[in-house]
Design a protein around this motif. Structure first.
Motif, PDB file in Angstrom:
ATOM      1  N   ALA A   1     -46.521  -3.872  88.695  1.00 17.09           N
ATOM      2  CA  ALA A   1     -46.238  -4.411  87.364  1.00 17.09           C
ATOM      3  C   ALA A   1     -46.633  -3.404  86.292  1.00 17.09           C
ATOM      4  N   GLU A   2     -47.813  -2.834  86.418  1.00 16.64           N
ATOM      5  CA  GLU A   2     -48.259  -1.848  85.432  1.00 16.64           C
ATOM      6  C   GLU A   2     -47.368  -0.610  85.448  1.00 16.64           C
ATOM      7  N   SER A   3     -47.015  -0.163  86.622  1.00 14.74           N
ATOM      8  CA  SER A   3     -46.161   1.020  86.746  1.00 14.74           C
ATOM      9  C   SER A   3     -44.801   0.782  86.096  1.00 14.74           C
ATOM     10  N   TYR A   4     -44.209  -0.377  86.354  1.00 10.83           N
ATOM     11  CA  TYR A   4     -42.887  -0.676  85.796  1.00 10.83           C
ATOM     12  C   TYR A   4     -42.954  -0.858  84.281  1.00 10.83           C
ATOM     13  N   ALA A   5     -44.006  -1.507  83.783  1.00  8.36           N
ATOM     14  CA  ALA A   5     -44.144  -1.678  82.334  1.00  8.36           C
ATOM     15  C   ALA A   5     -44.332  -0.316  81.658  1.00  8.36           C
ATOM     16  N   SER A   6     -45.056   0.581  82.306  1.00  6.61           N
ATOM     17  CA  SER A   6     -45.232   1.936  81.762  1.00  6.61           C
ATOM     18  C   SER A   6     -43.901   2.682  81.739  1.00  6.61           C
ATOM     19  N   LYS A   7     -43.090   2.509  82.791  1.00  4.79           N
ATOM     20  CA  LYS A   7     -41.769   3.134  82.812  1.00  4.79           C
ATOM     21  C   LYS A   7     -40.906   2.584  81.688  1.00  4.79           C
TER      22      LYS A   7
ATOM     23  N   SER B   1     -38.890  -3.667  82.254  1.00  2.00           N
ATOM     24  CA  SER B   1     -39.837  -4.667  81.756  1.00  2.00           C
ATOM     25  C   SER B   1     -39.718  -5.973  82.537  1.00  2.00           C
ATOM     26  N   ARG B   2     -38.481  -6.387  82.805  1.00  2.00           N
ATOM     27  CA  ARG B   2     -38.287  -7.618  83.580  1.00  2.00           C
ATOM     28  C   ARG B   2     -38.818  -7.442  85.003  1.00  2.00           C
ATOM     29  N   ALA B   3     -38.603  -6.286  85.594  1.00  4.30           N
ATOM     30  CA  ALA B   3     -39.140  -6.015  86.927  1.00  4.30           C
ATOM     31  C   ALA B   3     -40.669  -6.070  86.895  1.00  4.30           C
ATOM     32  N   ALA B   4     -41.261  -5.545  85.833  1.00  7.46           N
ATOM     33  CA  ALA B   4     -42.720  -5.584  85.689  1.00  7.46           C
ATOM     34  C   ALA B   4     -43.215  -7.025  85.613  1.00  7.46           C
ATOM     35  N   GLU B   5     -42.536  -7.833  84.820  1.00  7.96           N
ATOM     36  CA  GLU B   5     -42.928  -9.238  84.685  1.00  7.96           C
ATOM     37  C   GLU B   5     -42.833  -9.972  86.026  1.00  7.96           C
ATOM     38  N   LEU B   6     -41.753  -9.741  86.743  1.00  5.63           N
ATOM     39  CA  LEU B   6     -41.580 -10.407  88.033  1.00  5.63           C
ATOM     40  C   LEU B   6     -42.627  -9.946  89.044  1.00  5.63           C
ATOM     41  N   GLN B   7     -42.979  -8.673  89.005  1.00  9.14           N
ATOM     42  CA  GLN B   7     -44.018  -8.167  89.908  1.00  9.14           C
ATOM     43  C   GLN B   7     -45.376  -8.767  89.545  1.00  9.14           C
ATOM     44  N   LEU B   8     -45.639  -8.918  88.255  1.00 10.20           N
ATOM     45  CA  LEU B   8     -46.893  -9.534  87.834  1.00 10.20           C
ATOM     46  C   LEU B   8     -46.952 -10.980  88.299  1.00 10.20           C
ATOM     47  N   ASP B   9     -45.842 -11.693  88.183  1.00  8.22           N
ATOM     48  CA  ASP B   9     -45.790 -13.077  88.671  1.00  8.22           C
ATOM     49  C   ASP B   9     -46.069 -13.149  90.164  1.00  8.22           C
TER      50      ASP B   9
END
Length: 164
Positions: A112-118, A97-105
């Motif tokens: 970001a979507e892929s990491y949040a889904s994971k 989730s943190r990786a997703a947030e950082l990618q979105l930033d």
């Protein structure tokens, strides 16, 4: 406003142009009743992310270092540290989730979507805070990519976790 022209025909044309401009301006600046549903909420502040325990001291240290880097605006370093933590604990939903947030930033919406889904895949169904947060990230990532149908479906999931 008074329109002065030399002929009635020009007066009508000027009036039509003026009305058209005013109409277009009103349409462009007035949101539709359902537009608010397409504007994603922002994720809760990073400090409000769901809590998790780990027995792995290395993961805890990497998380702490990543948070310090993120808070000081060093997002690239924070992401690097989160990736290192994921190497140690690849099924940790908080790290994804943190990786997703950082990618979105970083405007890397697809990642970001892929990491949040994971993160959602590894999260407990009872961890509603994390699931809510991940769906907000997914919704925003889809908004960045221009996927309006995807935004709507993600928004339904956001509402599902937000209000229950």
């Amino acid at each position: 406003m008074i329109i002065l022209t030399s002929s009635p025909r020009r007066s009508v044309q000027a009036l039509v142009v003026l009305c058209s401009v005013l109409f277009l301006h009103a349409c462009a600046s007035t949101p539709a009743a359902n537009d608010h549903a397409l504007v994603p909420d922002t994720p809760p502040p990073a400090d409000d992310i769901a809590r998790g325990d780990t027995d792995d001291q290395q993961v805890a240290q990497l998380w702490s270092a990543a948070e310090k880097a993120r808070q000081s605006g060093q997002d690239a370093l924070a992401l690097k540290l989160v990736y290192e933590a994921l190497d140690v604990s690849p099924q940790n939903p908080l790290l994804w989730s943190r990786a997703a947030e950082l990618q979105l930033d970083a405007l890397e919406a697809a990642l970001a979507e892929s990491y949040a889904s994971k993160s959602n895949a590894f999260a407990s169904p009872d961890d509603r805070t994390l699931l809510y947060r991940n769906w907000l990230i997914i919704e925003q990532a889809r908004q960045v990519r221009g996927d309006l149908l995807g935004v709507r479906s993600a928004h339904r999931k956001v509402q599902e976790y937000q209000y229950r």
